[in-house]
Write a protein that holds these residues in place. Sequence first.
Motif, short mmCIF file in Angstrom:
data_model
loop_
_atom_site.label_atom_id
_atom_site.label_comp_id
_atom_site.label_asym_id
_atom_site.label_seq_id
_atom_site.Cartn_x
_atom_site.Cartn_y
_atom_site.Cartn_z
N UNK A 97 1.20 -0.99 0.28
CA UNK A 97 -0.01 0.03 -0.37
C UNK A 97 0.99 0.93 0.35
N UNK A 98 1.55 1.68 -0.80
CA UNK A 98 2.31 3.20 -0.87
C UNK A 98 1.41 4.01 -2.11
N UNK A 99 1.31 5.44 -1.02
CA UNK A 99 1.50 6.55 -1.74
C UNK A 99 2.25 7.33 -2.66
N UNK A 100 2.92 7.09 -3.63
CA UNK A 100 4.15 7.42 -4.66
C UNK A 100 4.33 6.60 -5.37
N UNK A 101 5.73 5.85 -5.31
CA UNK A 101 5.84 4.78 -6.19
C UNK A 101 6.39 3.84 -5.65
N UNK A 102 5.99 2.20 -6.50
CA UNK A 102 6.07 1.54 -5.28
C UNK A 102 6.66 0.50 -6.78
N UNK A 103 7.63 0.05 -6.25
CA UNK A 103 8.22 -0.97 -8.25
C UNK A 103 9.17 -2.40 -6.77
N UNK A 104 9.21 -3.12 -8.55
CA UNK A 104 9.12 -4.51 -7.70
C UNK A 104 10.71 -4.58 -9.11
N UNK A 105 11.84 -5.35 -8.73
CA UNK A 105 12.92 -4.87 -9.05
C UNK A 105 12.70 -5.86 -10.48
N UNK A 106 13.35 -5.86 -11.64
CA UNK A 106 13.16 -6.47 -12.78
C UNK A 106 14.10 -8.17 -12.42
N UNK A 107 14.32 -8.14 -11.65
CA UNK A 107 14.45 -10.18 -12.09
C UNK A 107 13.81 -10.98 -10.36
N UNK A 108 12.74 -10.34 -10.31
CA UNK A 108 11.81 -10.54 -9.85
C UNK A 108 10.78 -11.99 -10.73
N UNK A 109 11.01 -12.94 -10.49
CA UNK A 109 10.03 -14.21 -11.36
C UNK A 109 8.80 -13.80 -10.84
N UNK A 110 7.40 -14.16 -12.06
CA UNK A 110 6.26 -13.87 -11.68
C UNK A 110 6.02 -14.70 -9.90
N UNK A 111 6.04 -15.90 -10.50
CA UNK A 111 5.95 -17.19 -9.67
C UNK A 111 6.52 -16.77 -8.21
N UNK A 112 7.26 -16.10 -7.65
CA UNK A 112 7.60 -15.79 -6.80
C UNK A 112 6.84 -14.30 -6.45
N UNK A 113 6.85 -13.12 -7.31
CA UNK A 113 5.53 -12.26 -7.32
C UNK A 113 4.61 -13.29 -6.32
N UNK A 114 3.97 -12.99 -7.20
CA UNK A 114 2.47 -14.26 -7.52
C UNK A 114 2.49 -14.65 -5.27
N UNK A 115 3.36 -15.54 -5.65
CA UNK A 115 3.72 -16.43 -3.59
C UNK A 115 3.89 -15.33 -2.80
N UNK A 116 4.08 -14.34 -3.53
CA UNK A 116 4.50 -12.93 -2.11
C UNK A 116 3.74 -12.20 -1.58
N UNK A 117 2.55 -11.75 -2.94
CA UNK A 117 2.30 -10.16 -2.92
C UNK A 117 0.89 -11.01 -3.08
N UNK A 118 0.61 -10.45 -1.75
CA UNK A 118 -1.45 -10.63 -1.55
C UNK A 118 -2.38 -9.82 -2.41
N UNK A 119 -1.30 -8.03 -2.42
CA UNK A 119 -2.05 -7.94 -2.73
C UNK A 119 -1.08 -5.91 -2.90
N UNK A 120 -2.03 -5.21 -4.13
CA UNK A 120 -1.32 -4.24 -4.42
C UNK A 120 -2.41 -2.73 -5.29
#
Length: 141
Positions: A97-120
Motif C-alpha cells: 500500500x503506497x502513496x507515491x512509487x512502488x517498484x518490484x525489481x526486474x529480476x523478480x520472477x512472476x511466480x515469486x511475486x504471485x507467491x508473496x504479494x497478496x495485494x497492491x
Amino acid sequence: MSKLKLIDTSRPKGGETEKITINLGPIDLGQIDLLVEEGFYSNRTDLIRTAIRNQIAVHAQVVAETVTRRAMVLGMQHFSRQDLEAAQAAHEQLDIHVLGLASIAADVPPELAAATIASVVVLGAFHASPAVKAALTGRIS
C-alpha cells in the motif's frame, strides 16, 4: 502483513517522474504564458508543478491522516528479489500500500511475486515487469 524498510520520501528526480496531460482553456493558458513571460516561472511546467505542490500543501493534514488510516507507505518503496524471497521463507504475504512509487525489481520472477504479494494498492505509480504485473492480475487495485 510485513513492512520492508526501503522507503525514500524524497521527491523523484527528473527521470523518475510520471507524465500527465491536462486540458486548459485559452484564458488559463494565456495567464500561465503571461506569468512565464514576466519571469515569475521558468516555463509552464514550473508553474503547474508549483501550483500542484501548493495545493497539496493546503491538504497536507488530510493526506497525512489518510495515509495513516490506510496504513500506506508515503514516498517510494522498492521490493527486491531478496525481499520477496525473505517473505517467502517466512511464509508471509505482503500487502503493498503506497502513496507515491512502488517498484518490484526486474529480476523478480512472476511466480515469486504471485507467491508473496497478496495485494497492491498504489496511488501514484507502480513499476514492475509486464510478467509480474500479469501474475498479480486481480490483486492490483
